[in-house]
Every structure is written in C-alpha cells, then in structure tokens.
Design a protein around this motif. Sequence first.
Motif, mmCIF file in Angstrom:
data_model
loop_
_atom_site.group_PDB
_atom_site.id
_atom_site.type_symbol
_atom_site.label_atom_id
_atom_site.label_comp_id
_atom_site.label_asym_id
_atom_site.label_seq_id
_atom_site.Cartn_x
_atom_site.Cartn_y
_atom_site.Cartn_z
ATOM 1 N N GLN A 1 0.818 -1.206 0.000
ATOM 2 C CA GLN A 1 0.000 0.000 0.000
ATOM 3 C C GLN A 1 0.855 1.260 0.000
ATOM 4 N N THR A 2 2.036 1.205 0.554
ATOM 5 C CA THR A 2 2.887 2.385 0.574
ATOM 6 C C THR A 2 3.619 2.580 -0.756
ATOM 7 N N GLU A 3 3.642 1.563 -1.639
ATOM 8 C CA GLU A 3 4.317 1.650 -2.925
ATOM 9 C C GLU A 3 3.445 2.249 -4.019
ATOM 10 N N THR A 4 2.159 2.351 -3.816
ATOM 11 C CA THR A 4 1.250 2.793 -4.864
ATOM 12 C C THR A 4 0.130 3.650 -4.288
ATOM 13 N N LEU A 5 -0.429 4.476 -5.133
ATOM 14 C CA LEU A 5 -1.571 5.289 -4.723
ATOM 15 C C LEU A 5 -2.889 4.580 -4.999
ATOM 16 N N LEU A 6 -2.834 3.455 -5.678
ATOM 17 C CA LEU A 6 -4.036 2.695 -5.994
ATOM 18 C C LEU A 6 -4.531 1.942 -4.775
ATOM 19 N N GLU A 7 -5.844 1.789 -4.703
ATOM 20 C CA GLU A 7 -6.439 0.950 -3.673
ATOM 21 C C GLU A 7 -6.973 -0.293 -4.357
ATOM 22 N N PHE A 8 -6.542 -1.447 -3.904
ATOM 23 C CA PHE A 8 -6.922 -2.709 -4.515
ATOM 24 C C PHE A 8 -8.007 -3.385 -3.711
ATOM 25 N N PRO A 9 -8.909 -4.098 -4.381
ATOM 26 C CA PRO A 9 -9.033 -4.267 -5.826
ATOM 27 C C PRO A 9 -9.613 -2.997 -6.470
ATOM 28 N N CYS A 10 -9.300 -2.825 -7.755
ATOM 29 C CA CYS A 10 -9.826 -1.695 -8.508
ATOM 30 C C CYS A 10 -9.902 -2.059 -9.986
ATOM 31 N N ILE A 11 -10.709 -1.307 -10.718
ATOM 32 C CA ILE A 11 -10.754 -1.468 -12.163
ATOM 33 C C ILE A 11 -9.659 -0.583 -12.735
ATOM 34 N N PHE A 12 -8.769 -1.181 -13.505
ATOM 35 C CA PHE A 12 -7.607 -0.473 -14.025
ATOM 36 C C PHE A 12 -7.586 -0.573 -15.544
ATOM 37 N N PRO A 13 -7.603 0.572 -16.242
ATOM 38 C CA PRO A 13 -7.562 0.523 -17.704
ATOM 39 C C PRO A 13 -6.128 0.453 -18.220
ATOM 40 N N LEU A 14 -5.852 -0.552 -19.006
ATOM 41 C CA LEU A 14 -4.562 -0.690 -19.677
ATOM 42 C C LEU A 14 -4.751 -0.271 -21.129
#
Length: 95
Positions: free
Chosen positions: A10-23
């Motif tokens: 959690q400290t490595e990313t600003l994302l909160e998982f799970p999440c929908i992520f567009p590639l």
Amino acid sequence: MSEQNNTPEQTETLLEFPCIFPLKVMGLTHPEFVVSILTAIQEHAPNTTEAHITTRASSKGNYTGATIRIEATSKEQLDNIYLALTSHEMVKVVY
C-alpha cells in the motif's frame, strides 16, 4: 497524529486494490492482436474477457489501439501484466 497500518504494498502505490484499471495497448493491426493480448493478460487476470476490451484503428489503419479494463488485485499483478505485454511480439506500446 496516528500512524496508519499500511502494508508495504500500500505504501508503494496510490491505488487501492481491488480496482478497475484501464490498460492501453498499441500494436500493428493484425487479425489475432486482440486475442493474443487477451491471452497474455488472462494469465494474470483470468476474469478478463473480450467484453472488457475496446479497440480503435489508427487513422491509416496500420495500428490498433486497445483499452482493456482489468480488475487489478495487487501492484504485483499489474507489474506482471505490464511485463507480459511489453515483451509481447505484437505490442508496440503499453501505457
């Protein structure tokens, strides 16, 4: 101030998982492009289907851009997907 109980991930990313992520993936136009990148993604996000993909051809039709909306469960999963796509022979760009 209170200190939050964050996991190292959690400290490595600003994302909160799970999440929908567009590639977003771009490659040369080829009949197997979508199926091929979907197969690479499904190794790490097995619930991803063709219904999660939208495509668009370049103005001259030489390239195809695809947006794939995956359910991301961790930073490690996203890293593995990026590695699989960036090393894929049909893929030119991943962002």
